[in-house]
Scaffold this motif. Structure first.
Motif, PDB file in Angstrom:
ATOM      1  N   ASP A  35    -111.544 -34.360  12.185  1.00 39.44           N
ATOM      2  CA  ASP A  35    -112.988 -34.226  11.973  1.00 39.44           C
ATOM      3  C   ASP A  35    -113.573 -32.983  12.634  1.00 39.44           C
ATOM      4  OD1 ASP A  35    -112.946 -34.909  14.638  1.00 39.44           O
ATOM      5  OD2 ASP A  35    -114.146 -36.736  14.440  1.00 39.44           O
ATOM      6  N   GLY A  36    -112.730 -32.173  13.278  1.00 39.12           N
ATOM      7  CA  GLY A  36    -113.192 -30.930  13.887  1.00 39.12           C
ATOM      8  C   GLY A  36    -114.047 -31.109  15.120  1.00 39.12           C
ATOM      9  N   SER A  37    -114.019 -32.298  15.715  1.00 39.49           N
ATOM     10  CA  SER A  37    -114.888 -32.584  16.865  1.00 39.49           C
ATOM     11  C   SER A  37    -114.285 -32.161  18.197  1.00 39.49           C
ATOM     12  CB  SER A  37    -115.191 -34.080  16.919  1.00 39.49           C
ATOM     13  OG  SER A  37    -114.011 -34.818  17.199  1.00 39.49           O
ATOM     14  N   GLY A  38    -112.960 -32.007  18.240  1.00 41.28           N
ATOM     15  CA  GLY A  38    -112.303 -31.692  19.499  1.00 41.28           C
ATOM     16  C   GLY A  38    -112.054 -32.896  20.373  1.00 41.28           C
ATOM     17  N   THR A  39    -112.227 -34.097  19.826  1.00 35.57           N
ATOM     18  CA  THR A  39    -111.996 -35.302  20.626  1.00 35.57           C
ATOM     19  C   THR A  39    -110.550 -35.790  20.537  1.00 35.57           C
ATOM     20  OG1 THR A  39    -112.778 -36.635  18.764  1.00 35.57           O
ATOM     21  CG2 THR A  39    -114.384 -36.078  20.480  1.00 35.57           C
ATOM     22  N   TYR A  40    -109.853 -35.446  19.475  1.00 40.12           N
ATOM     23  CA  TYR A  40    -108.431 -35.789  19.315  1.00 40.12           C
ATOM     24  C   TYR A  40    -108.176 -37.258  19.663  1.00 40.12           C
ATOM     25  CZ  TYR A  40    -107.769 -30.728  18.993  1.00 40.12           C
ATOM     26  OH  TYR A  40    -107.850 -29.410  18.614  1.00 40.12           O
ATOM     27  N   LYS A  41    -108.817 -38.141  18.931  1.00 41.61           N
ATOM     28  CA  LYS A  41    -108.731 -39.574  19.215  1.00 41.61           C
ATOM     29  C   LYS A  41    -107.395 -40.183  18.784  1.00 41.61           C
ATOM     30  CE  LYS A  41    -113.733 -40.158  18.609  1.00 41.61           C
ATOM     31  NZ  LYS A  41    -114.791 -40.751  17.752  1.00 41.61           N
ATOM     32  N   GLU A  58    -101.828 -38.485  12.609  1.00 42.69           N
ATOM     33  CA  GLU A  58    -103.088 -39.021  12.092  1.00 42.69           C
ATOM     34  C   GLU A  58    -104.177 -37.956  12.039  1.00 42.69           C
ATOM     35  OE1 GLU A  58    -103.475 -43.619  13.356  1.00 42.69           O
ATOM     36  OE2 GLU A  58    -103.035 -42.261  15.029  1.00 42.69           O
ATOM     37  N   GLU A  59    -104.122 -36.992  12.952  1.00 40.32           N
ATOM     38  CA  GLU A  59    -105.096 -35.889  12.948  1.00 40.32           C
ATOM     39  C   GLU A  59    -104.696 -34.773  11.980  1.00 40.32           C
ATOM     40  OE1 GLU A  59    -107.851 -36.216  14.203  1.00 40.32           O
ATOM     41  OE2 GLU A  59    -107.813 -37.247  16.126  1.00 40.32           O
ATOM     42  N   GLU A  60    -103.602 -35.018  11.259  1.00 39.05           N
ATOM     43  CA  GLU A  60    -103.102 -34.078  10.247  1.00 39.05           C
ATOM     44  C   GLU A  60    -102.764 -32.720  10.849  1.00 39.05           C
ATOM     45  OE1 GLU A  60    -106.058 -34.062   7.134  1.00 39.05           O
ATOM     46  OE2 GLU A  60    -105.675 -36.159   6.616  1.00 39.05           O
ATOM     47  N   GLY A  61    -102.104 -32.783  12.008  1.00 35.64           N
ATOM     48  CA  GLY A  61    -101.696 -31.565  12.679  1.00 35.64           C
ATOM     49  C   GLY A  61    -100.542 -30.877  11.971  1.00 35.64           C
ATOM     50  N   PRO A  65    -105.327 -31.206  22.900  1.00 38.79           N
ATOM     51  CA  PRO A  65    -104.998 -32.211  23.919  1.00 38.79           C
ATOM     52  C   PRO A  65    -103.712 -31.845  24.650  1.00 38.79           C
ATOM     53  CG  PRO A  65    -104.396 -33.010  21.747  1.00 38.79           C
ATOM     54  CD  PRO A  65    -105.080 -31.694  21.538  1.00 38.79           C
ATOM     55  N   ASP A  66    -103.451 -32.560  25.735  1.00 40.57           N
ATOM     56  CA  ASP A  66    -102.309 -32.224  26.582  1.00 40.57           C
ATOM     57  C   ASP A  66    -101.126 -33.176  26.416  1.00 40.57           C
ATOM     58  OD1 ASP A  66    -103.101 -34.552  27.781  1.00 40.57           O
ATOM     59  OD2 ASP A  66    -103.723 -33.660  29.668  1.00 40.57           O
ATOM     60  N   ASP A  67    -101.178 -34.040  25.403  1.00 38.25           N
ATOM     61  CA  ASP A  67    -100.188 -35.104  25.325  1.00 38.25           C
ATOM     62  C   ASP A  67     -99.185 -34.971  24.193  1.00 38.25           C
ATOM     63  OD1 ASP A  67    -101.927 -35.543  23.254  1.00 38.25           O
ATOM     64  OD2 ASP A  67    -102.416 -37.617  23.783  1.00 38.25           O
ATOM     65  N   GLU A  83    -109.999 -35.784  33.676  1.00 36.06           N
ATOM     66  CA  GLU A  83    -108.968 -35.583  32.675  1.00 36.06           C
ATOM     67  C   GLU A  83    -109.517 -36.016  31.318  1.00 36.06           C
ATOM     68  OE1 GLU A  83    -105.322 -37.402  33.734  1.00 36.06           O
ATOM     69  OE2 GLU A  83    -105.150 -36.342  35.646  1.00 36.06           O
ATOM     70  N   GLY A  84    -109.536 -35.093  30.379  1.00 37.63           N
ATOM     71  CA  GLY A  84    -110.094 -35.383  29.066  1.00 37.63           C
ATOM     72  C   GLY A  84    -109.184 -34.863  27.979  1.00 37.63           C
ATOM     73  N   ALA A  85    -109.685 -34.910  26.757  1.00 37.90           N
ATOM     74  CA  ALA A  85    -108.859 -34.571  25.601  1.00 37.90           C
ATOM     75  C   ALA A  85    -108.254 -33.179  25.697  1.00 37.90           C
ATOM     76  CB  ALA A  85    -109.691 -34.696  24.327  1.00 37.90           C
ATOM     77  N   GLN A  86    -109.080 -32.186  26.016  1.00 40.14           N
ATOM     78  CA  GLN A  86    -108.540 -30.829  26.026  1.00 40.14           C
ATOM     79  C   GLN A  86    -108.970 -30.038  27.256  1.00 40.14           C
ATOM     80  OE1 GLN A  86    -110.858 -31.862  23.826  1.00 40.14           O
ATOM     81  NE2 GLN A  86    -112.550 -30.423  23.812  1.00 40.14           N
TER      82      GLN A  86
END
Length: 345
Positions: A236-242, A247-250, A281-283, A316-319
């Motif tokens: 969704d281009g939000s940068g939240t990487y939920k 699933e995020e179509e990377g 994200p870092d994961d 610690e957050g998504a990015q």
């Protein structure tokens, strides 16, 4: 043997020339950098300093200077710098901003001042769109004139970021007109520094042609405009990487595909541009490949960027890439970011 020595000397000379050429090319490019966010924090306005929000300081620059980054984008809020429309600037917050600019100056780091207001101002208990509820374009432009008057003589101002992520404006409200009036007002007091114009629809690089194409018609008497897009790689281009990479179509090339409309628009119109926000994200190390390809593409096209985000109050957050992570280890994104210090052209 003589020929071998001669050949070795010639090879060394050629290698030396290549190194010099590379250094010259880098020095002529544009700097990559980091968002250091904290002055935009909080939901209370103006809020209480060091409780609801704070300002970055010299200590927030140490790590990134060691990594070689030469640019910081610093978000700040209109309501905190100017309590009343058309009023004077809040001396406390203005001084905190200046202290940070001076600290960056001493470290050879440039600062992009980013008005992080989304084409809105907090008035009477709510966020009101500029152009409604008595908040006029003239109020907004006058604020920028005051800010430019205060910062015009600092030699490390990379630019005045007119507005972070304009979005969801009614048909009666024109971001183009707002931006043009702010440009005209700034140029009354500062004809030197770059003015950075964010795109409409959250500054989306993907939607740049449909939402922000008309910005190419903005007029600057100093002919020193730069345009700012944002680009996150999740679905969704939000940068939240939920969700997961799948699933995020990377994909390895996804960042390039998303930012290409903006980069190609700059090239076609002979304009300067920056990607003011991006992040991963870092994961999952696969996002690091996407990031590397993205930054390489930008660098080769002469477009720089500032990563979102670092700063003293982030957890610690998504990015997020606060300097320490999981027992003092560096965030995995950093090894990619430190490869890109200046654009190739």
């Amino acid at each position: 043997m003589k020929n071998i020595v001669l050949l070795a000397g010639l090879t060394a000379l050629m290698m030396s020339s290549c190194e010099v050429k590379e250094k010259v090319s880098s020095s002529n490019g544009e700097p990559f950098g980091m968002n250091i966010a904290c002055a935009d924090f909080g939901s209370v306005f103006p809020g209480e300093y060091n409780k609801d929000y704070t300002y970055p300081t010299d200590s927030d620059l140490v790590y990134w200077e060691k990594k070689g980054l030469k640019l910081v984008r610093m978000p700040f809020k209109w309501e905190r710098l100017q309590y009343k429309l058309d009023g004077g600037l809040n001396k406390h917050d203005l001084e905190k901003m200046k202290e940070f600019v001076v600290a960056a100056q001493k470290r050879g780091i440039k600062v992009l001042l980013d008005l992080h207001n989304y084409c809105r101002r907090f008035e009477n208990g709510d966020h009101r769109i500029i152009g409604t509820y008595g908040i006029t374009n003239q109020n907004y432009a006058g604020f920028w004139k005051k800010i430019a008057s205060e910062f015009k003589d600092y030699d490390n101002i990379y630019g005045y970021g007119l507005m972070n992520e304009p979005h969801d404006l009614p048909d009666s409200i024109s971001w183009f007109k707002m931006a043009q009036l702010a440009i005209d007002s700034i140029r009354m007091v500062d004809t030197k520094n770059t003015i950075v114009v964010g795109g409409n629809s959250w500054s989306s690089a993907k939607r740049w042609l449909t939402e922000s194409d008309t910005l190419k018609f903005l007029k600057d008497p100093a002919e020193n405009l730069m345009f700012e897009a944002h680009c996150y790689f999740d679905k969704d281009g939000s940068g939240t990487y939920k969700y997961s990479y799948e699933e995020e179509e990377g994909t390895p090339e996804k960042g390039i595909q998303l930012v290409a409309p903006f980069v190609e628009w700059l090239s076609q119109n002979n304009l300067k541009g920056i990607v003011g926000e991006f992040g991963i994200p870092d994961d999952d190390a696969r996002w690091e490949v996407t990031l590397d390809n993205f930054l390489s593409y930008l660098s080769k096209n002469g477009v720089n960027a500032t990563y979102w985000a670092s700063g003293p109050w982030w957890g610690e957050g998504a990015q997020m890439v606060i300097p320490t992570y999981k027992g003092g280890k560096e965030y995995p994104q950093v090894k990619v970011l430190e490869k890109y210090i200046m654009t190739e052209k």
